[in-house]
Design a protein around this motif. Structure first.
Motif: not given
Length: 233
Positions: A209-217
């Motif tokens: 979840a944190t990785d996907i969030w950093r990829w989006i942001r």
């Protein structure tokens, strides 16, 4: 919870050089972290296979991150129906509204003692003691005497087993556990609630979840095998 780091107070001590100050640093205390687990098990009641569903939450502590959690477990409706003897004309006589959707449930205090805990492997001995409610199960519907299901009976299950987990990547892993349940106390229940349990599962870790969030942001490059990397220029 924030880790505590003990240092010497510069206002209370005479000035020292940097090397002397470093010697005054105390070892970092192991952090206390929250723990949450979704725990689905296969088990046996009256020699019949049932599914036991559960969740537990608590804390983990120490270098090996032992866990103390409080969980809630119940038998699913479909599993309960598998315990019933449907012989002959029983299916035509049964009134499904007569049966509750949860016919055994219990709250369990759990202690997860980790024998091995590192970046890739976890081997634990979970020990559990709980308390809950069970209804008498109508195992044979061909009997003419109905079972009084208005009374709830109390039981105290004691469980112990072995749990293993392999963290294959930062995002996913595999786990397995096996153990045995003994009802150390029960009131007026004719059925035998003792039995073994086991599970095989896929673990999903918060890093996904944190990785996907950093990829989006931040458009960082993510992978299940390494931490996020800065985007290519």
């Amino acid at each position: 919870m924030v880790a505590v780091l003990l240092v010497a107070c510069s206002l209370c001590l005479p000035p020292t050089d940097s090397s002397a100050t470093a010697d005054t640093l105390q070892p970092r205390r192991p952090r206390i972290r929250p723990a949450f687990n979704v725990d689905f098990r296969d088990s046996f009641l009256e020699k019949q296979h049932v599914n036991v569903w559960g969740v537990n939450a608590g804390i983990e502590y120490g270098k090996k991150r032992h866990q103390i959690t409080l969980g809630y477990y119940w038998i699913s409706y479909a599993s309960y129906l598998s315990l019933i003897d449907w012989r002959r004309n029983a299916a035509r006589r049964i009134n499904l509204a007569y049966y509750t959707r949860t016919d055994m449930w219990f709250i369990s205090m759990m202690y997860w003692f980790n024998i091995t805990k590192n970046q890739q492997w976890t081997v634990s001995i979970p020990i559990e003691l709980g308390g809950g409610v069970a209804y008498a199960l109508p195992l044979d519907l061909t009997k003419e005497t109905p079972i009084d299901r208005t009374k709830r009976d109390f039981l105290v299950p004691l469980q112990a087993g072995v749990y293993g987990q392999w963290k294959a990547t930062r995002w996913f892993g595999l786990s397995a556990q096996i153990g045995y349940r003994v009802s150390v106390f029960q009131t007026a229940i004719n059925q035998n609630f003792n039995g073994s349990y086991y599970s095989l599962g896929l673990n999903i870790y918060p890093a996904i979840a944190t990785d996907i969030w950093r990829w989006i942001r931040k458009k960082e490059r993510i992978s299940p095998f390494h931490p996020p990397l800065p985007p290519k220029s």
